[in-house]
Design a protein around this motif. Structure first.
Motif, PDB file in Angstrom:
ATOM      1  N   SER A   1       9.948   5.917   3.947  1.00 18.00           N
ATOM      2  CA  SER A   1      11.317   5.923   3.434  1.00 18.00           C
ATOM      3  C   SER A   1      11.629   7.214   2.686  1.00 18.00           C
ATOM      4  O   SER A   1      12.674   7.836   2.899  1.00 18.00           O
ATOM      5  N   LEU A   2      10.707   7.639   1.821  1.00 16.80           N
ATOM      6  CA  LEU A   2      10.923   8.874   1.066  1.00 16.80           C
ATOM      7  C   LEU A   2      11.029  10.071   1.994  1.00 16.80           C
ATOM      8  O   LEU A   2      11.885  10.953   1.800  1.00 16.80           O
ATOM      9  N   ALA A   3      10.178  10.113   3.019  1.00 16.45           N
ATOM     10  CA  ALA A   3      10.224  11.239   3.948  1.00 16.45           C
ATOM     11  C   ALA A   3      11.563  11.310   4.668  1.00 16.45           C
ATOM     12  O   ALA A   3      12.146  12.396   4.828  1.00 16.45           O
ATOM     13  N   VAL A   4      12.084  10.168   5.089  1.00 20.63           N
ATOM     14  CA  VAL A   4      13.377  10.145   5.776  1.00 20.63           C
ATOM     15  C   VAL A   4      14.497  10.572   4.835  1.00 20.63           C
ATOM     16  O   VAL A   4      15.379  11.367   5.212  1.00 20.63           O
ATOM     17  N   VAL A   5      14.477  10.064   3.608  1.00 19.44           N
ATOM     18  CA  VAL A   5      15.521  10.414   2.647  1.00 19.44           C
ATOM     19  C   VAL A   5      15.501  11.915   2.345  1.00 19.44           C
ATOM     20  O   VAL A   5      16.554  12.570   2.299  1.00 19.44           O
ATOM     21  N   VAL A   6      14.321  12.480   2.139  1.00 24.53           N
ATOM     22  CA  VAL A   6      14.201  13.921   1.901  1.00 24.53           C
ATOM     23  C   VAL A   6      14.696  14.697   3.124  1.00 24.53           C
ATOM     24  O   VAL A   6      15.395  15.710   3.003  1.00 24.53           O
ATOM     25  N   GLY A   7      14.337  14.223   4.318  1.00 23.45           N
ATOM     26  CA  GLY A   7      14.786  14.894   5.534  1.00 23.45           C
ATOM     27  C   GLY A   7      16.295  14.893   5.679  1.00 23.45           C
ATOM     28  O   GLY A   7      16.895  15.900   6.073  1.00 23.45           O
ATOM     29  N   VAL A   8      16.921  13.767   5.337  1.00 21.04           N
ATOM     30  CA  VAL A   8      18.381  13.671   5.442  1.00 21.04           C
ATOM     31  C   VAL A   8      19.059  14.523   4.375  1.00 21.04           C
ATOM     32  O   VAL A   8      20.018  15.260   4.651  1.00 21.04           O
ATOM     33  N   ALA A   9      18.570  14.437   3.129  1.00 22.89           N
ATOM     34  CA  ALA A   9      19.237  15.092   2.004  1.00 22.89           C
ATOM     35  C   ALA A   9      19.003  16.600   1.978  1.00 22.89           C
ATOM     36  O   ALA A   9      19.913  17.367   1.645  1.00 22.89           O
TER      37      ALA A   9
ATOM     38  N   LEU B   1       0.807  -1.221   0.000  1.00 24.72           N
ATOM     39  CA  LEU B   1       0.000   0.000   0.000  1.00 24.72           C
ATOM     40  C   LEU B   1       0.844   1.276   0.000  1.00 24.72           C
ATOM     41  O   LEU B   1       0.300   2.370   0.081  1.00 24.72           O
ATOM     42  N   GLY B   2       2.153   1.140  -0.055  1.00 27.30           N
ATOM     43  CA  GLY B   2       3.014   2.313  -0.191  1.00 27.30           C
ATOM     44  C   GLY B   2       3.339   3.021   1.101  1.00 27.30           C
ATOM     45  O   GLY B   2       4.008   4.066   1.082  1.00 27.30           O
ATOM     46  N   VAL B   3       2.907   2.482   2.241  1.00 23.48           N
ATOM     47  CA  VAL B   3       3.131   3.165   3.517  1.00 23.48           C
ATOM     48  C   VAL B   3       4.617   3.152   3.880  1.00 23.48           C
ATOM     49  O   VAL B   3       5.184   4.179   4.266  1.00 23.48           O
TER      50      VAL B   3
ATOM     51  N   LEU C   1       3.227   2.156  13.942  1.00 26.63           N
ATOM     52  CA  LEU C   1       4.082   0.973  13.907  1.00 26.63           C
ATOM     53  C   LEU C   1       4.957   0.955  12.662  1.00 26.63           C
ATOM     54  O   LEU C   1       6.162   0.681  12.735  1.00 26.63           O
ATOM     55  N   CYS C   2       4.359   1.252  11.512  1.00 28.66           N
ATOM     56  CA  CYS C   2       5.120   1.226  10.250  1.00 28.66           C
ATOM     57  C   CYS C   2       6.184   2.314  10.216  1.00 28.66           C
ATOM     58  O   CYS C   2       7.331   2.075   9.832  1.00 28.66           O
ATOM     59  N   GLY C   3       5.788   3.526  10.604  1.00 35.32           N
ATOM     60  CA  GLY C   3       6.731   4.632  10.556  1.00 35.32           C
ATOM     61  C   GLY C   3       7.912   4.430  11.485  1.00 35.32           C
ATOM     62  O   GLY C   3       9.074   4.625  11.097  1.00 35.32           O
ATOM     63  N   ALA C   4       7.635   4.019  12.726  1.00 35.88           N
ATOM     64  CA  ALA C   4       8.714   3.825  13.693  1.00 35.88           C
ATOM     65  C   ALA C   4       9.635   2.686  13.270  1.00 35.88           C
ATOM     66  O   ALA C   4      10.866   2.781  13.385  1.00 35.88           O
ATOM     67  N   THR C   5       9.055   1.600  12.763  1.00 38.39           N
ATOM     68  CA  THR C   5       9.873   0.463  12.328  1.00 38.39           C
ATOM     69  C   THR C   5      10.731   0.821  11.123  1.00 38.39           C
ATOM     70  O   THR C   5      11.911   0.453  11.050  1.00 38.39           O
ATOM     71  N   THR C   6      10.147   1.537  10.161  1.00 41.23           N
ATOM     72  CA  THR C   6      10.904   1.935   8.974  1.00 41.23           C
ATOM     73  C   THR C   6      12.048   2.867   9.350  1.00 41.23           C
ATOM     74  O   THR C   6      13.142   2.798   8.774  1.00 41.23           O
ATOM     75  N   ALA C   7      11.829   3.750  10.324  1.00 46.38           N
ATOM     76  CA  ALA C   7      12.877   4.695  10.737  1.00 46.38           C
ATOM     77  C   ALA C   7      14.111   3.974  11.249  1.00 46.38           C
ATOM     78  O   ALA C   7      15.240   4.387  10.965  1.00 46.38           O
ATOM     79  N   ILE C   8      13.925   2.881  11.971  1.00 43.67           N
ATOM     80  CA  ILE C   8      15.071   2.213  12.587  1.00 43.67           C
ATOM     81  C   ILE C   8      15.605   1.046  11.766  1.00 43.67           C
ATOM     82  O   ILE C   8      16.794   0.726  11.826  1.00 43.67           O
TER      83      ILE C   8
ATOM     84  N   ILE D   1       7.122   8.673  10.493  1.00 42.58           N
ATOM     85  CA  ILE D   1       5.697   8.551  10.815  1.00 42.58           C
ATOM     86  C   ILE D   1       4.873   9.515   9.977  1.00 42.58           C
ATOM     87  O   ILE D   1       3.796   9.160   9.467  1.00 42.58           O
ATOM     88  N   LEU D   2       5.376  10.740   9.823  1.00 40.53           N
ATOM     89  CA  LEU D   2       4.672  11.718   8.990  1.00 40.53           C
ATOM     90  C   LEU D   2       4.585  11.238   7.550  1.00 40.53           C
ATOM     91  O   LEU D   2       3.523  11.324   6.906  1.00 40.53           O
ATOM     92  N   GLY D   3       5.689  10.711   7.031  1.00 43.70           N
ATOM     93  CA  GLY D   3       5.678  10.205   5.658  1.00 43.70           C
ATOM     94  C   GLY D   3       4.742   9.024   5.489  1.00 43.70           C
ATOM     95  O   GLY D   3       4.019   8.920   4.498  1.00 43.70           O
ATOM     96  N   ALA D   4       4.723   8.104   6.480  1.00 41.53           N
ATOM     97  CA  ALA D   4       3.826   6.955   6.414  1.00 41.53           C
ATOM     98  C   ALA D   4       2.368   7.395   6.434  1.00 41.53           C
ATOM     99  O   ALA D   4       1.533   6.881   5.673  1.00 41.53           O
ATOM    100  N   GLY D   5       2.051   8.374   7.286  1.00 40.32           N
ATOM    101  CA  GLY D   5       0.674   8.861   7.364  1.00 40.32           C
ATOM    102  C   GLY D   5       0.225   9.536   6.083  1.00 40.32           C
ATOM    103  O   GLY D   5      -0.886   9.281   5.585  1.00 40.32           O
TER     104      GLY D   5
END
Length: 347
Positions: free
Chosen positions: A114-122, A107-109, A260-267, A137-141
């Motif tokens: 992942s995209l939100a984290v990459v944009v945040g880092v870059a 479902l792309g969550v 759950l998805c956002g926190a797990t993807t972050a780590i 979490i924001l990106g997943a939502g």
């Protein structure tokens, strides 16, 4: 499911498997999880003896074997938490959307996080663990809302097939955007690519402590949504007739899954297919009652991710395969089987 599935008290009833059989399966699953934890601590590039494991658990680190155990313990804990979170999130998403193909990856969550984290880092140079987690979490939502909105357009609303197609297209688009963001940034490309595969290597209790509060809240919200998901399984109209606020119930359950998805993807990075495989297997054991299905999905997800991590260490010695690769190898054929079994054109 029909009105025969409604008890005289007004709650959803799911006849079939007895609680005794479910309890036996629960005991078996917990026992398997304990065995997998023992294997996870014992198996790796370097074999360790049980005396080293016992000594390391007691805080003693006098040789390489004991040092290896101290590294594997937080890795095992992270695999348990991440697997449980993804398995539970998958069951929640399938319940919220009434879609047998729902999964945080499909479902792309996960890719939205992942995209939100990459944009945040870059672009914004985020570096702290808390910033990673909140951004994911924001990106997943945002991704979940976007996919549901796209899948709801047109005749028939958010059908399972339209949601699956919208999620798949969104995942591909977000994956391409991740590449576009990372490509000109050689300074972060190596770390991002490694993280994107999805894995539990390099875990520490310090890293886990940052994400643990988010996972605890996500687990609590998701597990407390079991009765509401049982009502939603009867259909929106019947659920509303039973006094359920359908939109609010769906939003609360989805919020727990997003946490759950956002926190797990972050780590751990985006780990796919786990949330698809586990709920289907658990339904074979305990049926469709979410009061049983959700805890089983959490335990099953923890077991499967831990097993995938152990397999990844064994088949590529002296190196190892990240769990994201192993779960993809298992999940892709399973996804094809589900599609054929459900006859997607009829969903």
């Amino acid at each position: 499911m029909t009105t025969d599935s409604v008890e005289s008290s007004g709650r959803a009833s799911f006849p079939g498997r007895s609680n005794r059989i479910r309890s036996l399966w629960l005991a078996a699953l917990i026992a398997a999880l304990v065995v997998l934890c023992a294997f996870s601590v014992a198996i790796g590039t370097r074999e360790v003896v049980w005396s080293d494991i016992v000594a390391a658990l007691g805080g003693q680190v006098d040789n390489i074997g004991q040092a290896a155990v101290t590294v594997r313990i937080p890795r095992t804990v992270l695999a348990l938490l991440a697997g449980g979170a993804l398995g539970l999130a998958g069951a929640i998403m399938q319940g919220v959307t009434r879609n047998p193909l729902a999964d945080p990856g499909i479902l792309g969550v996960n890719m939205g996080a992942s995209l939100a984290v990459v944009v945040g880092v870059a672009w914004f140079n985020i570096a702290s663990a808390q910033a990673y987690i909140w951004t994911a979490i924001l990106g997943a939502g945002c991704s979940a809302v976007f996919v549901y909105t796209i899948g709801s357009l047109g005749r028939g609303g958010a059908t399972p097939l339209k949601l699956a197609l919208a999620g798949a297209a969104t995942s591909v688009a977000f994956s391409s955007m991740v590449i576009a963001v990372v490509l000109p940034r050689n300074d972060i490309a190596g770390g991002i690519r490694s993280w994107q595969i999805g894995g539990v290597g390099g875990a520490t209790f310090d890293r886990i402590s940052h994400v643990l509060p988010f996972l605890v809240v996500g687990f609590a919200i998701s597990l407390l949504s079991a009765r509401k998901l049982n009502s939603l399984a009867l259909g929106d109209e019947l659920a509303a007739g039973l006094g359920e606020r359908v939109a609010i119930a769906r939003a609360i359950a989805a919020f727990g899954a997003i946490l759950l998805c956002g926190a797990t993807t972050a780590i751990c990075g985006p780990i796919g297919f786990l949330g698809l495989v586990v709920p289907h297997l658990c339904r074979l054991l305990v049926g469709v009652d979410h009061r049983w299905l959700l805890p089983f999905s959490a335990l099953g997800g923890a077991s499967l991710l831990l097993a995938a991590d152990i397999v990844g260490r064994i088949i590529a010695r002296p190196a190892e395969l990240d769990v994201g690769i192993v779960t993809a190898l298992v999940g892709a054929p399973f996804f094809i089987w589900i599609v054929r079994r459900q006859r997607v054109r009829e969903l």
